[in-house]
Design an enzyme around this catalytic site. Structure first.
Site, PDB file in Angstrom:
ATOM      1  N   LEU A  17     -82.473 -27.676 -14.923  1.00 29.77           N
ATOM      2  CA  LEU A  17     -82.441 -26.317 -14.366  1.00 29.77           C
ATOM      3  C   LEU A  17     -81.915 -26.286 -12.939  1.00 29.77           C
ATOM      4  O   LEU A  17     -82.183 -27.175 -12.134  1.00 29.77           O
ATOM      5  CB  LEU A  17     -83.844 -25.703 -14.432  1.00 29.77           C
ATOM      6  CG  LEU A  17     -84.454 -25.589 -15.835  1.00 29.77           C
ATOM      7  CD1 LEU A  17     -85.827 -24.925 -15.771  1.00 29.77           C
ATOM      8  CD2 LEU A  17     -83.540 -24.820 -16.789  1.00 29.77           C
ATOM      9  N   HIS A  37     -80.159 -20.819 -13.511  1.00 31.69           N
ATOM     10  CA  HIS A  37     -81.224 -20.582 -14.498  1.00 31.69           C
ATOM     11  C   HIS A  37     -82.346 -19.748 -13.869  1.00 31.69           C
ATOM     12  O   HIS A  37     -82.901 -18.857 -14.518  1.00 31.69           O
ATOM     13  CB  HIS A  37     -81.807 -21.916 -14.984  1.00 31.69           C
ATOM     14  CG  HIS A  37     -80.832 -22.785 -15.735  1.00 31.69           C
ATOM     15  ND1 HIS A  37     -80.432 -24.015 -15.262  1.00 31.69           N
ATOM     16  CD2 HIS A  37     -80.188 -22.609 -16.910  1.00 31.69           C
ATOM     17  CE1 HIS A  37     -79.595 -24.565 -16.135  1.00 31.69           C
ATOM     18  NE2 HIS A  37     -79.418 -23.732 -17.137  1.00 31.69           N
TER      19      HIS A  37
END
Ligand code: AMP
Length: 281
Positions: free
Chosen positions: A33, A37
């Site tokens: 991530l 994100h």
């Protein structure tokens, strides 16, 4: 925040939340991530009572010669990112949980998925639509957030939702970029410092097209030629495609662009790293 790995447990929890009238927002990811994100998570939180982030490196969307085995995996760090971003549930199943032995059902969108990424990655969208349909059945979200960074994916998912009568609202988040313009991507961590500098030409080419449209250029061939020329100046960058397509159908636009309806999409290898980016013109 809860972390769930079992499909059944996730389904039971989702049913319970739905019966209590909670609006569920899903953010599907493959982990590793980054801020991009997180921006999707924030957008989901604005519209949902419960935010579920799925973290699953989906084997069926990688071709045999692609980077599935070396795709970055960092579950512990990802869980911490989710916790800090205020996520309620992380759904992180194993591949066996999603595709048990003998698994044989796939969801295929047969038109929008064909060009562009579909040419160089023929099984990619079949894997994407299959896993997203499964996630919709497991998490039963009211809304799901996807990034414009993957423009063709957005178009394919919207079509699947329409064609299969899913009652999920597809929310599209803008592309988050590094300060120098590079689109954030989990694959950026493969880039060396030199490759990263070379990779900037992808966004420069998109910006150039936007500027040309702003100053009156409408001819698709001129816009594509200029972007292709800029990319060609970089020895480490090999163009896979530069195309101007309708943002809903991904069909190549011929002749002239109508501003707002067309998207310039680029895929390129920076040495052995495959990057994609796009901008609406
Ligand atoms: P991935 O984990 O790369 O499969 O991406 C999960 C979701 O995040 C997809 O909907 C992507 O389009 C989205 N995403 C990836 N990079 C970005 C970015 N730089 N800005 C916004 N969304 C992104």
């Amino acid at each position: 925040m809860q972390t769930i790995t079992s499909v059944l447990e996730m389904q039971i929890l989702a049913e319970d939340l739905r019966s209590k009238g909670q609006i569920i927002g899903l953010v599907p990811t493959m982990g590793a991530l980054h801020e991009g994100h997180v921006s999707l998570i924030k957008l989901a939180a604005e519209q949902a009572d419960t935010v579920v982030v799925s973290i699953f490196v989906n084997p069926t969307q990688f071709g045999p010669s692609e980077d599935f085995s070396k795709y970055p995996r960092s579950l512990e760090a990802d869980v911490a990112v989710c916790e800090a971003a205020g996520v309620d549930i992380v759904f992180a199943p194993t591949a066996e949980e999603i595709y048990p032995k003998g698994y044989s059902t796939f969801v295929v969108e047969e038109f929008i998925a064909k060009p562009l990424e579909g040419v160089s990655r023929p099984v990619h969208f079949r894997g994407v639509t299959t896993v997203v349909a499964k996630l919709f059945n497991i998490v039963r979200p009211d809304l799901a957030v996807f990034g414009q960074k993957d423009a063709q994916q957005v178009a394919v998912i919207k079509k699947m939702v329409e064609d299969l009568h899913f009652t999920v609202d597809v929310v599209v988040a803008p592309t988050l970029r590094e300060p120098d313009g590079l689109a954030m991507s989990s694959r950026n961590r493969y880039l060396s410092a030199t490759q990263r500098i070379e990779a900037l030409v992808i966004h420069r080419a998109l910006r150039k097209a936007i500027e040309m449209v702003a100053s009156g250029e409408r001819r698709v061939d001129r816009l594509v030629a200029e972007a292709t020329h800029l990319i060609g100046l970089h020895r480490r960058v090999r163009m896979i495609y530069v195309s101007i397509v309708d943002r809903t159908t991904m069909v190549a636009i011929k002749g002239e662009v109508v501003p707002g309806k067309a998207v310039m999409v680029i895929a390129a290898w920076v040495d052995e790293v495959r990057l994609i980016d796009n901008e609406v013109l």
